[in-house]
Scaffold this active site. Structure first.
Site, PDB file in Angstrom:
ATOM      1  N   ARG A   1       0.833  -1.206   0.000  1.00  0.00           N
ATOM      2  CA  ARG A   1       0.000   0.000   0.000  1.00  0.00           C
ATOM      3  C   ARG A   1       0.863   1.249   0.000  1.00  0.00           C
ATOM      4  NH1 ARG A   1      -4.244  -0.678   4.147  1.00  0.00           N
ATOM      5  NH2 ARG A   1      -5.103  -1.863   2.416  1.00  0.00           N
ATOM      6  N   TYR A   2       1.731   1.393   1.003  1.00  0.00           N
ATOM      7  CA  TYR A   2       2.639   2.540   1.058  1.00  0.00           C
ATOM      8  C   TYR A   2       3.824   2.234   0.143  1.00  0.00           C
ATOM      9  CZ  TYR A   2       0.069   3.022   5.464  1.00  0.00           C
ATOM     10  OH  TYR A   2      -0.903   3.106   6.407  1.00  0.00           O
TER      11      TYR A   2
ATOM     12  N   ARG B   1       6.848   0.371   2.163  1.00  0.00           N
ATOM     13  CA  ARG B   1       6.591  -0.691   3.152  1.00  0.00           C
ATOM     14  C   ARG B   1       5.637  -1.720   2.580  1.00  0.00           C
ATOM     15  NH1 ARG B   1       4.443   3.940   6.965  1.00  0.00           N
ATOM     16  NH2 ARG B   1       4.854   5.009   5.000  1.00  0.00           N
TER      17      ARG B   1
ATOM     18  N   CYS C   1      -3.184 -18.612  15.328  1.00  0.00           N
ATOM     19  CA  CYS C   1      -2.829 -17.938  16.575  1.00  0.00           C
ATOM     20  C   CYS C   1      -3.219 -18.849  17.729  1.00  0.00           C
ATOM     21  CB  CYS C   1      -3.621 -16.647  16.737  1.00  0.00           C
ATOM     22  SG  CYS C   1      -2.762 -15.180  16.200  1.00  0.00           S
TER      23      CYS C   1
ATOM     24  N   CYS D   1      -8.001 -13.487  19.930  1.00  0.00           N
ATOM     25  CA  CYS D   1      -8.457 -12.287  20.644  1.00  0.00           C
ATOM     26  C   CYS D   1      -9.818 -11.898  20.083  1.00  0.00           C
ATOM     27  CB  CYS D   1      -7.476 -11.145  20.430  1.00  0.00           C
ATOM     28  SG  CYS D   1      -5.772 -11.571  20.826  1.00  0.00           S
TER      29      CYS D   1
ATOM     30  N   CYS E   1     -10.027  -9.237  17.271  1.00  0.00           N
ATOM     31  CA  CYS E   1      -9.078  -9.414  16.161  1.00  0.00           C
ATOM     32  C   CYS E   1      -9.530  -8.675  14.906  1.00  0.00           C
ATOM     33  CB  CYS E   1      -8.938 -10.906  15.848  1.00  0.00           C
ATOM     34  SG  CYS E   1      -7.821 -11.272  14.491  1.00  0.00           S
TER      35      CYS E   1
ATOM     36  N   ARG F   1      -8.437  -9.334  11.991  1.00  0.00           N
ATOM     37  CA  ARG F   1      -8.509 -10.310  10.887  1.00  0.00           C
ATOM     38  C   ARG F   1      -9.432 -11.468  11.264  1.00  0.00           C
ATOM     39  NH1 ARG F   1      -2.543  -9.266  10.200  1.00  0.00           N
ATOM     40  NH2 ARG F   1      -2.571  -7.394   8.907  1.00  0.00           N
TER      41      ARG F   1
ATOM     42  N   ASP G   1     -10.678  -0.830  14.571  1.00  0.00           N
ATOM     43  CA  ASP G   1     -11.171  -0.867  13.179  1.00  0.00           C
ATOM     44  C   ASP G   1     -12.624  -1.349  13.140  1.00  0.00           C
ATOM     45  OD1 ASP G   1      -8.714  -0.113  11.992  1.00  0.00           O
ATOM     46  OD2 ASP G   1      -7.965  -2.166  12.202  1.00  0.00           O
TER      47      ASP G   1
ATOM     48  N   ASP H   1      -7.000   3.675  10.941  1.00  0.00           N
ATOM     49  CA  ASP H   1      -6.611   3.058   9.674  1.00  0.00           C
ATOM     50  C   ASP H   1      -7.823   3.227   8.770  1.00  0.00           C
ATOM     51  OD1 ASP H   1      -5.156   1.716   7.790  1.00  0.00           O
ATOM     52  OD2 ASP H   1      -4.574   0.073   9.123  1.00  0.00           O
TER      53      ASP H   1
ATOM     54  N   LYS I   1      -3.045   4.390   7.281  1.00  0.00           N
ATOM     55  CA  LYS I   1      -3.127   4.903   8.650  1.00  0.00           C
ATOM     56  C   LYS I   1      -2.924   6.422   8.695  1.00  0.00           C
ATOM     57  CE  LYS I   1      -1.345   0.606  10.540  1.00  0.00           C
ATOM     58  NZ  LYS I   1      -0.925  -0.056   9.277  1.00  0.00           N
TER      59      LYS I   1
HETATM   60  C1  LIG Z   1       0.084  -0.759   9.038  1.00  0.00           C
HETATM   61  C2  LIG Z   1       0.561  -1.096   7.712  1.00  0.00           C
HETATM   62  C3  LIG Z   1       1.889  -0.826   7.340  1.00  0.00           C
HETATM   63  C4  LIG Z   1       2.885  -0.164   8.287  1.00  0.00           C
HETATM   64  O1  LIG Z   1       2.505   1.124   8.631  1.00  0.00           O
HETATM   65  P1  LIG Z   1       3.334   1.988   9.691  1.00  0.00           P
HETATM   66  O2  LIG Z   1       2.482   3.206   9.866  1.00  0.00           O
HETATM   67  O3  LIG Z   1       4.656   2.291   9.090  1.00  0.00           O
HETATM   68  O4  LIG Z   1       3.456   1.193  10.943  1.00  0.00           O
HETATM   69  C5  LIG Z   1       2.288  -1.185   6.067  1.00  0.00           C
HETATM   70  N1  LIG Z   1       1.425  -1.758   5.178  1.00  0.00           N
HETATM   71  C6  LIG Z   1       0.142  -1.994   5.495  1.00  0.00           C
HETATM   72  C7  LIG Z   1      -0.751  -2.598   4.474  1.00  0.00           C
HETATM   73  C8  LIG Z   1      -0.330  -1.696   6.775  1.00  0.00           C
HETATM   74  O5  LIG Z   1      -1.599  -1.965   7.101  1.00  0.00           O
END
Ligand SMILES: *Cc1c(COP(=O)(O)O)cnc(C)c1O
Length: 343
Positions: free
Chosen positions: A87-88, A91, A100, A104, A107, A109, A269, A306, A313
Site C-alpha cells: 500500500r505505502y 513498506r 494464533c 483475541c 481481532c 482479521r 477498526d 486506519d 493509517k
Molecule cells: C500498518 C501497515 C503498514 C505499516 O505502517 P506503519 O504506519 O509504518 O506502521 C504497512 N502496510 C500496510 C498494508 C499496513 O496496514
C-alpha cells in the site's frame, strides 16, 4: 505450549459464569475459541484480560455488527503477491499464517478465522522475496499473521535470512503477540538465535492492558532486546478494557519500564464481530490529550485510525499550537500559553 479450545478444558483453569458459558456455546460455532494455558490463568485474575479472551453474545448482535465489515482495510484488494499487501510505497505487509494460539475477540482479521488453517509455503516465501527484490523502493517489510513467531523455524528462517540478503530492505518488523500470550515460547534459543542472525528485525508487540505486563512477559522482552531486536508496542483502544486515562497511563509507563516503546494506540477498526469494542474517536483524542500532559513523548504513542476503504493509517497527536497572524501560540503541559514569532 498447551492450547485450549474446548469449554470443558477451559473450565478446568477458568471457571465461567452461567452467562459466559451460554455465550461460549452460542458464539464459538461462528467465531472459534482458543487460548494458551498461560493466558487463561491471567484471565482468571484480570477482568480486562477476561473481556479480551472470552466470547460474548455481542459478537453476534446484528444491529451492532452490521456497522462493520469483514475486511474494512482492503488488505485483500491491495494484494500484490500471495500473502503480500503493498500500500505505502516503501513498506509491505506479509501475512504469513492465520494460526494464533490465542484468538483475541477484537481481532482485526477475524474474517480469517473461518478459513481452514493456512501457513505460507516455501514457494510463497520465495514469491515474497522475489517481489521485494524487484521493488527496491520497499525498505521496510512487516511480517504479520496470525502469529509469525510460531511459524516452523525453517520457514521463518527462509523468509528472514532471504530478506537479510536483499540490500534495499533496511527494516523487518515482526508483529507478534507471543510475548503477551505465551512468553516462554519467545525464549526458545533457536528462535532467539535466528532473530539475532537476521539482523534487520524489529518486533512490534501487542500489550493492551497493564495486567498483561507480567514478570514472564518482561523476561521475554528482555531476551529480544538482548538479541539486538528493538521492541515497540501497538495497542488497540478497546471499550471496557483500556478506554481510560488511568489504565493507559499505567500501560504506557509499564511498557517503558521494560524498555518497550509505545508506538501506536489504534482506534478500533470497524470489523464485523468486533464492533462492541469500538469507542468514539473523540474519546481517544480526549484520552490522548490528557496523557500528553502527563507522559514524556517517549512513553506516548500516536493515536491512529486506519482508513476504512484502504486509505492507510493516519497518526494523530492532539494539537497544542496554532498560528495567530505572524506568531505561533503554544499551550504548555501545565495549560499556560506562550507565543513565539515565526522568524
Ligand atoms: C500498518 C501497515 C503498514 C505499516 O505502517 P506503519 O504506519 O509504518 O506502521 C504497512 N502496510 C500496510 C498494508 C499496513 O496496514
Amino acid at each position: 505450549m498447551r492450547v485450549i479450545t474446548s469449554l470443558e478444558a477451559l473450565e478446568g483453569l477458568l471457571p465461567l459464569s452461567p452467562r459466559e458459558r451460554e455465550a461460549f456455546r452460542a458464539v464459538v460455532p461462528v467465531y472459534p475459541f482458543s487460548t494458551t494455558e498461560y493466558y487463561a490463568r491471567l484471565a482468571a485474575e484480570s477482568f480486562a484480560v477476561r473481556r479480551m479472551l472470552l466470547p460474548s453474545l455481542e459478537e453476534l448482535n446484528p444491529e451492532l455488527q452490521n456497522l462493520g465489515e469483514p475486511d474494512p482495510l482492503r488488505e485483500e484488494r491491495d494484494r500484490k503477491a500471495p500473502c503480500l499487501t503493498h500500500r505505502y510505497p516503501d513498506r509491505v505487509l506479509v501475512v504469513t499464517t492465520n494460526y494464533c494460539p490465542v484468538l483475541c475477540r477484537f481481532c482485526m482479521r477475524k474474517r480469517n478465522w473461518r478459513r481452514p488453517l493456512f501457513t505460507i509455503s516455501e514457494d510463497e516465501v520465495d514469491a515474497v522475496l522475489s517481489y521485494v527484490r524487484r521493488n527496491p523502493q520497499v525498505r521496510d517489510v512487516l511480517i504479520s499473521g496470525g502469529e509469525p513467531l510460531l511459524l516452523p523455524l525453517e520457514l521463518l528462517e527462509r523468509l528472514l535470512l532471504g530478506l537479510k540478503k536483499i540490500e534495499s530492505v533496511e527494516v523487518v518488523r515482526i508483529g507478534t503477540r507471543l510475548p503477551v500470550v505465551e512468553p516462554s515460547a519467545v525464549l526458545r534459543s533457536e528462535l532467539l538465535s535466528l532473530l539475532e542472525r537476521a539482523q534487520k528485525v524489529w518486533v512490534n508487540t501487542h500489550f493492551n492492558h497493564p495486567d498483561e505486563l507480567t514478570a514472564e512477559a518482561a523476561e521475554a522482552v528482555k531476551a529480544l532486546l538482548k538479541c539486538g531486536v528493538p521492541v515497540n508496542n501497538q495497542t488497540v483502544l478497546l471499550k471496557g478494557v483500556n478506554d481510560s486515562v488511568s489504565v493507559l497511563e499505567r500501560l504506557f509507563r509499564g511498557l517503558q519500564r521494560i524498555k518497550v516503546r509505545p508506538y501506536y494506540l489504534f482506534h478500533c477498526d470497524p470489523v464485523e464481530g468486533v464492533m462492541h469494542f469500538s469507542t468514539p474517536i473523540s474519546l481517544g483524542l480526549k484520552l490522548l490529550e490528557e496523557l500528553q500532559t502527563r507522559l514524556s513523548p517517549l512513553a506516548l504513542p500516536y493515536y491512529a485510525v486506519d482508513g476504512p476503504g484502504g486509505y492507510g493509517k493516519v497518526p494523530m497527536l492532539p494539537v497544542r499550537f496554532e498560528k495567530l497572524g505572524s506568531v505561533y501560540r503554544f499551550r504548555s503541559f501545565s495549560g499556560r500559553y506562550f507565543t513565539m514569532p515565526d522568524r
